[in-house]
Design an enzyme around this catalytic site. Structure first.
Site, PDB file in Angstrom:
ATOM      1  N   CYS A   1     -86.120  70.529 130.686  1.00 25.93           N
ATOM      2  CA  CYS A   1     -85.413  71.317 131.674  1.00 25.93           C
ATOM      3  C   CYS A   1     -84.630  72.471 131.058  1.00 25.93           C
ATOM      4  O   CYS A   1     -84.481  72.557 129.841  1.00 25.93           O
ATOM      5  CB  CYS A   1     -84.394  70.464 132.442  1.00 25.93           C
ATOM      6  SG  CYS A   1     -84.930  68.851 132.928  1.00 25.93           S
TER       7      CYS A   1
ATOM      8  N   GLY B   1     -89.223  74.863 132.320  1.00 23.93           N
ATOM      9  CA  GLY B   1     -89.619  73.973 133.406  1.00 23.93           C
ATOM     10  C   GLY B   1     -90.165  74.753 134.576  1.00 23.93           C
ATOM     11  O   GLY B   1     -89.520  75.696 135.029  1.00 23.93           O
TER      12      GLY B   1
ATOM     13  N   ASN C   1     -80.326  68.319 131.063  1.00 22.53           N
ATOM     14  CA  ASN C   1     -81.481  68.582 130.207  1.00 22.53           C
ATOM     15  C   ASN C   1     -81.496  67.531 129.107  1.00 22.53           C
ATOM     16  O   ASN C   1     -80.526  67.413 128.356  1.00 22.53           O
ATOM     17  CB  ASN C   1     -81.380  69.983 129.596  1.00 22.53           C
ATOM     18  CG  ASN C   1     -82.421  70.221 128.518  1.00 22.53           C
ATOM     19  OD1 ASN C   1     -83.513  69.674 128.576  1.00 22.53           O
ATOM     20  ND2 ASN C   1     -82.080  71.025 127.535  1.00 22.53           N
ATOM     21  N   GLY C   2     -82.578  66.766 129.004  1.00 21.92           N
ATOM     22  CA  GLY C   2     -82.676  65.765 127.955  1.00 21.92           C
ATOM     23  C   GLY C   2     -83.261  64.470 128.470  1.00 21.92           C
ATOM     24  O   GLY C   2     -83.898  64.421 129.525  1.00 21.92           O
TER      25      GLY C   2
ATOM     26  N   TYR D   1     -91.151  75.962 119.053  1.00 18.40           N
ATOM     27  CA  TYR D   1     -91.914  76.317 120.260  1.00 18.40           C
ATOM     28  C   TYR D   1     -91.088  76.488 121.529  1.00 18.40           C
ATOM     29  O   TYR D   1     -91.316  77.422 122.289  1.00 18.40           O
ATOM     30  CB  TYR D   1     -92.990  75.244 120.502  1.00 18.40           C
ATOM     31  CG  TYR D   1     -93.778  75.438 121.772  1.00 18.40           C
ATOM     32  CD1 TYR D   1     -94.633  76.521 121.931  1.00 18.40           C
ATOM     33  CD2 TYR D   1     -93.676  74.536 122.833  1.00 18.40           C
ATOM     34  CE1 TYR D   1     -95.356  76.705 123.093  1.00 18.40           C
ATOM     35  CE2 TYR D   1     -94.400  74.705 124.003  1.00 18.40           C
ATOM     36  CZ  TYR D   1     -95.241  75.796 124.128  1.00 18.40           C
ATOM     37  OH  TYR D   1     -95.947  75.974 125.280  1.00 18.40           O
TER      38      TYR D   1
ATOM     39  N   CYS E   1     -83.354  66.992 114.176  1.00 18.90           N
ATOM     40  CA  CYS E   1     -84.160  65.815 114.478  1.00 18.90           C
ATOM     41  C   CYS E   1     -85.599  66.146 114.129  1.00 18.90           C
ATOM     42  O   CYS E   1     -86.185  67.094 114.679  1.00 18.90           O
ATOM     43  CB  CYS E   1     -84.043  65.441 115.953  1.00 18.90           C
ATOM     44  SG  CYS E   1     -85.092  64.047 116.401  1.00 18.90           S
TER      45      CYS E   1
END
Length: 475
Positions: A20, A49, A123-124, A263, A454
């Site tokens: 999102c 999104g 978002n997540g 990306y 991450c």
């Protein structure tokens, strides 16, 4: 059926997708058209999104929301925006990684409770949402969607804290996973990031007004200036008293999603002081340093491979050529079962230029390989028009492990690098050679002012315990 075809279409283009984008604005001067500015902000975040979008406005303490399925430009028109007046607004664009692509799952959410009205955009992905949802249902809570966001809303509503800001704080302390949240109460705009900082969220200013957004490209669109990134574990509260921030949680090792640089993020966004386009260009340079292949031209897979291809060409001295044309006017396609039709569907979107490629040794540059479908079809097309050799170069390491923090790869068996080694992938996609950027080379290419990253999708090192055996879904 539309959901089925949409998922098939994503696999056809073989890309990671993010969940999102969020946006919020507080107009202290009362002169801003917050709905139109939110519309522009969501338009800038459309790449994050495309399934649904919504805007919630606050007009003197009264919250109203409008949301629907589809693109921002198809949902909102002048008439709808003129009805959304107020001093505050938040907006959301959604791509579903969890839950179905349904209007019930569109955001922002608007909930009523004894603590006051609350709107949320998220978002997540939460790794403990199922556990919390089960516990809440056992206590009599009724859910109307499959959203993680609704879990947060119910935690706020059921919190023993009477003050709504304290209730939000208490709720965020109970959830685990990746989240950047924008919330709106009857008198405040609130923004918060998870303690690890998986997902981006930035704070900006437009005159005397404050804005928050998933990416800084939105600030450019609406004429705002970037103040700073909101920190992991930080909550920012904006209201008539000004702006206040505090840490609601102890900060953890910063583990920002590295795929934002690879990306997800728009090339014109700034993350941690680093321009995304320049970071991708440096990835291409580093990839060229790690490769030793003779070729006539470097060709990007559009459009995500362009920055890295430019950097690769600059470093290697091999000429850059736009040898594959992307048709930007092609939307969603409904995939037929035969291989021939699938190949034609790809060709609607990506078409090689024969005069550039025939009788040439080419290096194709892309940002990642997820399932291998698109790479295989592009290489087949390039060979069909007479390429002498086709070498594939990827400006990131192999994506071998699922992501549980907000990307659409939850099963390892969907990932070709989770099933095959590099030689096996090379044979599968039909390349003469296949080269990935090393993880060390990737991280060295990103100058992000001390950010930690991450990299679980590359190495399987998950920062938050997911409760899922990462090898259990291989078979």
């Amino acid at each position: 059926m539309a959901d089925k075809y949409r998922k098939q279409d994503r696999r056809l283009m073989d890309k990671m997708e993010e969940e999102c984008g969020v946006f919020g604005i507080y107009a202290s001067d009362g002169k801003c058209d917050v709905a139109n500015l939110t519309y522009l902000g969501l338009h800038a975040l459309q790449h994050r999104g495309q399934e649904s979008a919504g805007i919630c406005v606050n007009n003197s303490g009264e919250l109203r929301v409008y949301k629907d399925m589809g693109l921002v430009t198809n949902i909102f028109d002048e008439e709808k925006l003129s009805d959304l007046t107020g001093e505050m607004a938040l907006g959301h664009v959604r791509y579903s990684t969890t839950g179905s692509s349904l209007l019930a799952n569109a955001q922002p959410l608007l909930v009523n409770s004894s603590k006051g009205d609350l709107s949320l955009a998220h978002n997540g992905n939460l790794v403990n949402s199922d556990e919390i949802r089960h516990n809440l249902e056992e206590q009599g809570t009724i859910f109307h969607s499959t959203l993680d966001t609704e879990v947060i809303a119910h935690l706020v509503a059921r919190s023993f804290k009477d003050d709504i800001i304290e209730a939000i704080t208490h709720s965020l302390q109970q959830i685990k996973g990746a989240f950047s949240i924008v919330a709106m109460t009857e008198d405040s705009l609130i923004a918060a990031r998870d303690p690890y900082g998986f997902r981006p969220l930035s704070l900006g200013r437009k005159g005397d007004n404050y804005v928050v957004a998933s990416e800084t490209c939105t600030f450019d669109i609406i004429g705002a200036e970037l103040i700073r990134d909101i920190e992991p574990g930080e909550m920012v509260i904006i209201n008539e008293d000004g702006i206040e921030s505090f840490y609601y949680s102890e900060q953890r090792p910063n583990t920002f999603c590295v795929f934002e640089f690879i990306y997800f993020a728009r090339p014109d966004s700034i993350i941690g002081g680093q321009n995304v386009h320049l970071a991708r260009r440096e990835m291409g340079r580093q990839l060229a340093r790690e490769m030793d292949v003779e070729a006539d031209s470097v060709i990007p897979v559009p459009s995500s491979g362009i920055p890295s291809a430019l950097g690769f060409s600059e470093e290697s001295g091999i000429p850059y050529q736009q040898g594959i044309l992307r048709n930007k006017y092609v939307g969603r396609t409904f995939i037929q079962p035969t291989q021939e039709i699938r190949d034609l569907k790809v060709r609607l979107k990506l078409n090689p230029i024969k005069e550039i490629i025939k009788d040439k040794k080419v290096i194709l540059i892309d940002d990642s390989i997820v399932r291998g479908t698109t790479s295989k079809q592009i290489i087949r097309m390039v060979r069909s028009i007479g390429a002498k050799e086709v070498h594939m170069a990827i400006s990131s390491p192999p994506v071998a492990y699922p992501c549980y923090y907000g990307m659409d790869t939850s099963r390892r068996k969907e990932l070709i690098a989770g099933q095959k080694d590099i030689e096996g992938i090379c044979q599968h996609i039909g390349a003469d050679s296949l080269h990935y950027l090393s993880q060390e080379g990737l991280l060295n290419s990103i100058n992000a002012n001390g950010y930690g990253f991450c990299t679980a999708c590359f190495d399987g090192e998950y920062q938050i315990e997911t409760g899922i055996d990462k090898f259990a879904l291989e078979k």
